[in-house]
Design an enzyme around this catalytic site. Sequence first.
Site, PDB file in Angstrom:
ATOM      1  N   LYS A  86      54.723 -83.087 -65.183  1.00 14.69           N
ATOM      2  CA  LYS A  86      54.491 -82.464 -63.874  1.00 14.69           C
ATOM      3  C   LYS A  86      55.392 -81.249 -63.722  1.00 14.69           C
ATOM      4  O   LYS A  86      56.461 -81.189 -64.327  1.00 14.69           O
ATOM      5  CB  LYS A  86      54.842 -83.464 -62.751  1.00 14.69           C
ATOM      6  CG  LYS A  86      53.832 -84.574 -62.555  1.00 14.69           C
ATOM      7  CD  LYS A  86      54.244 -85.462 -61.389  1.00 14.69           C
ATOM      8  CE  LYS A  86      53.277 -86.622 -61.203  1.00 14.69           C
ATOM      9  NZ  LYS A  86      51.923 -86.232 -60.821  1.00 14.69           N
ATOM     10  N   ARG A  88      46.221 -95.645 -63.028  1.00 17.06           N
ATOM     11  CA  ARG A  88      45.032 -96.436 -63.363  1.00 17.06           C
ATOM     12  C   ARG A  88      45.225 -97.200 -64.670  1.00 17.06           C
ATOM     13  O   ARG A  88      44.624 -98.258 -64.874  1.00 17.06           O
ATOM     14  CB  ARG A  88      43.799 -95.509 -63.418  1.00 17.06           C
ATOM     15  CG  ARG A  88      43.904 -94.390 -64.409  1.00 17.06           C
ATOM     16  CD  ARG A  88      42.941 -93.247 -64.137  1.00 17.06           C
ATOM     17  NE  ARG A  88      43.441 -92.298 -63.141  1.00 17.06           N
ATOM     18  CZ  ARG A  88      42.782 -91.227 -62.720  1.00 17.06           C
ATOM     19  NH1 ARG A  88      41.599 -90.942 -63.202  1.00 17.06           N
ATOM     20  NH2 ARG A  88      43.309 -90.422 -61.826  1.00 17.06           N
TER      21      ARG A  88
END
Length: 495
Positions: free
Chosen positions: A280, A354
């Site tokens: 990120k 996920r």
Amino acid sequence: MKIQIKSSLNLALKANCLVVAIKPAKKLGTQQSELNTLTGGLLNRLQEAGQFSAKQGELTCVPAPEGLNAKQLILLGVGSEKKLDAQTVREISDKLASSFKAADVEDATLELSALVAKSDIETVARHTAEAITDSQYKYLKQPKAANDTKPKKEFKLTLCCADRKQIAAAKKGSAVGLAIGNGKTLAKNLGNMPGNVCTPTFLANQAKKLAKSHGLKVKVLNEKEMSDLGMGSLLSVSKGSREPAKLIVMEYKGAKNKKEAPHALVGKGLTFDAGGISLKPAGKMDEMKYDMCGAASVFGALLAAAELELPINVVGVVPSSENLPDGIANKPGDVVTSMSGQTIEILNTDAEGRLILCDALTYTERFKPQTVIDIATLTGAVIVALGHQTAGVMGNDQGVVDDLISAGDTSLDHAWQLPIKDTYKKQLKSDYADLANIGTPGAGTITAACFLSHFTEKFRWAHLDIAGTAWGGSAGKRATGRAVPVLTQYLIDRC
Ligand code: BES
Ligand code: MN
Ligand code: ZN
């Protein structure tokens, strides 16, 4: 907080802080007249001086009021009755609660009948109790444990009803508000803790503490045990971190029949999400310590369920890991095998939530749950769609989705449905595995839910994306304690 309910207000009682809610009216009501007379015309004088007109949320504080035995009197304006729905009641209670905090009030007697209009005394008591608990919250720097942060003095709240008949409702409402407030406090503490303190191991230890204090059953699976179960997807995320992953399982058994099928809450517990090799950007990366707020809301809801002694069974499942770049971390293009047997091509290592949730969802099958709710700070896209006000909800069962939306409305912790249709599922096609872990561009919140839907076919399921609501927004850089209210209400509604 200690709560006491009284059947009626004796205006002359000895109190630290006496709060009387007042409707705007040309003629004073019975209680207002009484207050006015006792205080030698205080209400008239304030009104004439333009200092109190009972506008919505107006607060006028009178120290050492003449004729009363209270150390201070707070007049609380409720405004137009037409606008007095639960949301407005909550806004007014929030203002009152912040004034308690600002003036260090720790003992208050409240007469709030004037707030009862579109909502009943139960709702008023509930939101008042939750608002005060919320505003008393204080994060202590460097706490050693999540329960280290209790305020030194316990708030003493006395609620006065208009008559005896309302006592039971006020008791019930305030108990729910307090339990939700306490659950939020726990969730906020866990969320606000820095990533170097709140690790997967720390979360597992907190679960053990919660289990001990609230009579839950707890089990923590280590990496070896997860590996034996074939959780290749979850373990691929923790591979890049020195902190071992944990799968935390907490069971609350409140149903008469201990074997009754439970409701399952599955919370994303990413204690820090740097993105992995798909790193990120540096700006605001600190906020990724909040990536375990789904897990925190499961802790909070279990605490609330236990405090309320809800007559149902609930199982909380928390997959917990860090997501960091490393020499053996997941790489874009890697293919892993999930516990379900489905293979996953990891096209972006930052779509890690996920990857840990899918194995936790498959694990949850063993409880044969009535319903499964997963709660996750899953996508930045949900903030684009719904901002910081509303959580996204999706699922494979419209009944469960509707129940969550309705629980969100009751608890004022709102959720809004997004569609998961087959047309979106196509976006997850992979050339090298059964599924890719990211979709083609567009509808990022929905494709994330579509990914999870491949692991939830064996039960009735809904997914809450709380990336926008768990921290930030009007709360600034602070955890909000959401989704504890909606989850607790969902459980209450199942009883
Ligand atoms: N934890 C983040 C989601 C997130 C991002 C929450 C920003 C709050 C603020 C999640 O793991 C993530 O990185 N999601 C990616 C998915 C993408 C790679 C498909 C995202 O939302 O950018
Ligand atoms: Mn991520
Ligand atoms: Zn994440």
